[in-house]
Design an enzyme around this catalytic site. Structure first.
Site, PDB file in Angstrom:
ATOM      1  N   HIS A 129      -5.051  58.114  -5.661  1.00 42.30           N
ATOM      2  CA  HIS A 129      -6.076  58.991  -6.175  1.00 42.30           C
ATOM      3  C   HIS A 129      -7.106  58.994  -5.342  1.00 42.30           C
ATOM      4  O   HIS A 129      -8.567  58.755  -5.502  1.00 42.30           O
ATOM      5  CB  HIS A 129      -6.400  58.742  -7.700  1.00 42.30           C
ATOM      6  CG  HIS A 129      -5.550  59.400  -8.674  1.00 42.30           C
ATOM      7  ND1 HIS A 129      -5.416  60.753  -8.665  1.00 42.30           N
ATOM      8  CD2 HIS A 129      -4.747  59.018  -9.603  1.00 42.30           C
ATOM      9  CE1 HIS A 129      -4.503  61.088  -9.629  1.00 42.30           C
ATOM     10  NE2 HIS A 129      -4.169  60.056 -10.220  1.00 42.30           N
ATOM     11  N   TYR A 174      -5.465  78.761  -0.133  1.00 44.26           N
ATOM     12  CA  TYR A 174      -6.659  78.835  -1.204  1.00 44.26           C
ATOM     13  C   TYR A 174      -7.702  80.124  -0.999  1.00 44.26           C
ATOM     14  O   TYR A 174      -8.108  79.944   0.304  1.00 44.26           O
ATOM     15  CB  TYR A 174      -7.235  77.708  -1.586  1.00 44.26           C
ATOM     16  CG  TYR A 174      -6.180  76.701  -2.136  1.00 44.26           C
ATOM     17  CD1 TYR A 174      -4.968  76.819  -2.608  1.00 44.26           C
ATOM     18  CD2 TYR A 174      -6.560  75.329  -2.267  1.00 44.26           C
ATOM     19  CE1 TYR A 174      -4.167  76.079  -3.159  1.00 44.26           C
ATOM     20  CE2 TYR A 174      -5.906  74.270  -2.654  1.00 44.26           C
ATOM     21  CZ  TYR A 174      -4.416  74.479  -2.876  1.00 44.26           C
ATOM     22  OH  TYR A 174      -3.580  73.705  -3.334  1.00 44.26           O
ATOM     23  N   GLU A 200     -17.914  54.016 -11.234  1.00 46.74           N
ATOM     24  CA  GLU A 200     -17.569  54.635 -12.696  1.00 46.74           C
ATOM     25  C   GLU A 200     -18.592  54.935 -13.376  1.00 46.74           C
ATOM     26  O   GLU A 200     -18.343  55.732 -14.474  1.00 46.74           O
ATOM     27  CB  GLU A 200     -16.613  53.591 -13.411  1.00 46.74           C
ATOM     28  CG  GLU A 200     -15.345  53.549 -12.534  1.00 46.74           C
ATOM     29  CD  GLU A 200     -14.349  52.542 -13.031  1.00 46.74           C
ATOM     30  OE1 GLU A 200     -13.055  52.720 -13.048  1.00 46.74           O
ATOM     31  OE2 GLU A 200     -14.876  51.364 -13.540  1.00 46.74           O
ATOM     32  N   ASP A 258      -8.095  61.457 -10.778  1.00 43.48           N
ATOM     33  CA  ASP A 258      -7.889  60.596 -12.074  1.00 43.48           C
ATOM     34  C   ASP A 258      -9.192  60.658 -12.913  1.00 43.48           C
ATOM     35  O   ASP A 258      -9.395  60.596 -14.042  1.00 43.48           O
ATOM     36  CB  ASP A 258      -7.681  59.225 -11.546  1.00 43.48           C
ATOM     37  CG  ASP A 258      -8.687  58.549 -10.381  1.00 43.48           C
ATOM     38  OD1 ASP A 258      -9.305  59.468  -9.674  1.00 43.48           O
ATOM     39  OD2 ASP A 258      -8.799  57.414 -10.187  1.00 43.48           O
TER      40      ASP A 258
END
Length: 421
Positions: A120, A323, A399, A125
């Protein structure tokens, strides 16, 4: 809706309390997903975890198998109101992780015929864990929720395997934005370019369109000691590579929008004294304006063919549109800036420059007004300009930034619903 309409929703205090209560759970989800990444159109485990979570929350609808592995959930609030959509992408990248973490990925798999590591490396994630957390918070506030929320967990944002369809475009084709139709869509992306605790946003064109090209130059093979007996596709290709650099520098109005043409791969020949028959080049085109995009495509093809013809070589040029430009709806962005400012704090919201990376969230924005913003995940004390970027095998997430993403996405959802209800 104007900026003054985005007032704190009646659920603001409860949102913050609920976000604090489940922060550890969001981090736990993220670590599990990080240790078990899956590539585009193969997110079977991830989709199963998401679908089970949404069902346990008692969502009104949970649809699976959308665009292969996508999951779409619908939460109907107890109070009448509009529909808003939230999106998270689920896929990892064919990258071997080099970060020393107890939950680092050890996964390997096949991708386009090659054995690759899986990581990831772009932070999807985090996106999945955050949106799972938003769903949990809002389902707990259902009795006070005005309107409905559609949760879109999307596969293959990083492109599906060769020969397959996937991603946002296929989700739309398979009805992800129907029954009911949302009036707005929000998404976020974690980034190492910002410190944890910071949100970045930009109205209008925000991320570039992304297209790939393949140019094949056909020469005539001969001995390297006698080039006049053949047609050299290597020299011709070198001239094409240099010529391509003039397209942006000399034909595009860069005061209007920036653009990029990059040759990232060139392949031809087997040994030093043989001029080969052919050379293949592959590259990418990035732009922020659809008219400029089309003009660049035409110029790439014309220039490559003309240079090849002048060298008496053949040339085929294939350009694949991937895209579109990611365009944040100006009115929606203006309306939600006060919410983002309130959530991020007085020094936590930044107006960021354009990003030449691309996002297939852009397909959703072509259907409904959308806002895509950035959440910093570089640890305090580290200069974001020097941090390993998304897509690097050393990309690392602080985090502590997840809680801000969780709160931001939940608050913009509820503020928008109440302002438009």
């Amino acid at each position: 809706m104007s900026a003054r309409d985005a007032q704190p929703s009646s659920l603001a205090t409860q949102i913050d309390a609920a976000a604090a209560a489940i922060e550890a759970k969001v981090i736990e989800w993220r670590r599990d997903l990080h240790a078990n990444p899956e590539l585009g159109n193969r997110e079977f485990r991830t989709a199963g975890i998401v679908a089970e979570h949404l069902r346990k929350l008692g969502l009104d609808e949970v649809r699976t198998g959308v665009a292969h592995t996508g999951v779409v959930g619908l939460l109907k609030g107890a109070l009448p109101g509009p529909v808003v959509a939230l999106r998270a992408d689920m896929d990892g990248l064919p990258v071997k992780e080099e970060v020393d973490l107890p939950f680092a990925s050890k996964v390997t798999t096949q991708w386009n015929g090659e054995e690759v590591g899986v990581m990831h490396a772009c932070g999807h994630d985090c996106h999945v864990a955050i949106l799972m957390g938003v769903a949990e918070i809002l389902s707990g506030l259902r009795s006070q929720l005005r309107g409905s929320v559609k949760f879109i967990f999307q596969p293959a944002e990083e492109m599906p395997p060769d020969g397959e369809e996937g991603g946002a475009k296929l989700m739309i084709q398979e009805g992800a934005l129907e029954k009911p139709v949302p009036k707005a869509i929000f998404g976020l992306h974690v980034t190492s370019r910002l410190s944890a605790g910071v949100i970045g946003y930009k109205p209008g064109p925000t991320m570039a369109s992304s297209d790939r090209f393949r140019i094949t130059v056909q020469g005539k093979q001969t001995h390297g000691a006698a080039p006049w007996l053949g047609v050299d596709p290597i020299v011709t290709s070198a001239q094409i590579v240099l010529g391509l650099q003039t397209i942006i520098a000399r034909t595009q109005d860069i005061t209007r929008e920036p653009a990029v043409v990059t040759v990232g791969m060139i392949r031809g020949g087997v040994r030093e004294n043989i001029i080969p028959d052919s050379v293949e080049m592959r590259g990418t085109i990035r732009s922020f304006d659809e008219d400029m995009r089309d003009d660049i495509h035409e110029r790439v093809t014309t220039l490559a063919e003309a240079i090849a013809k002048g060298s008496r070589a053949g040339c085929t040029c294939v350009i694949q549109k991937n895209y579109p430009v990611t365009v944040n709806d100006p009115a929606l962005t203006e309306a939600m800036v006060p919410t983002l400012q309130r959530v991020a704090g007085p020094d936590g919201l930044l107006l960021v420059p354009k990003v030449t990376g691309a996002e297939d969230f852009s397909f959703f924005q072509k259907i409904v007004p959308g806002l895509f913003f950035f959440v910093g995940v570089t640890a305090p004390g580290i200069d974001p300009a020097k941090a390993y970027s998304n897509h690097s095998p050393r990309f690392e997430v602080d985090e502590s930034g997840l809680a801000l993403g969780l709160r931001a996405l939940t608050h913009v959802t509820c503020d928008w619903l109440e302002a438009n209800g």
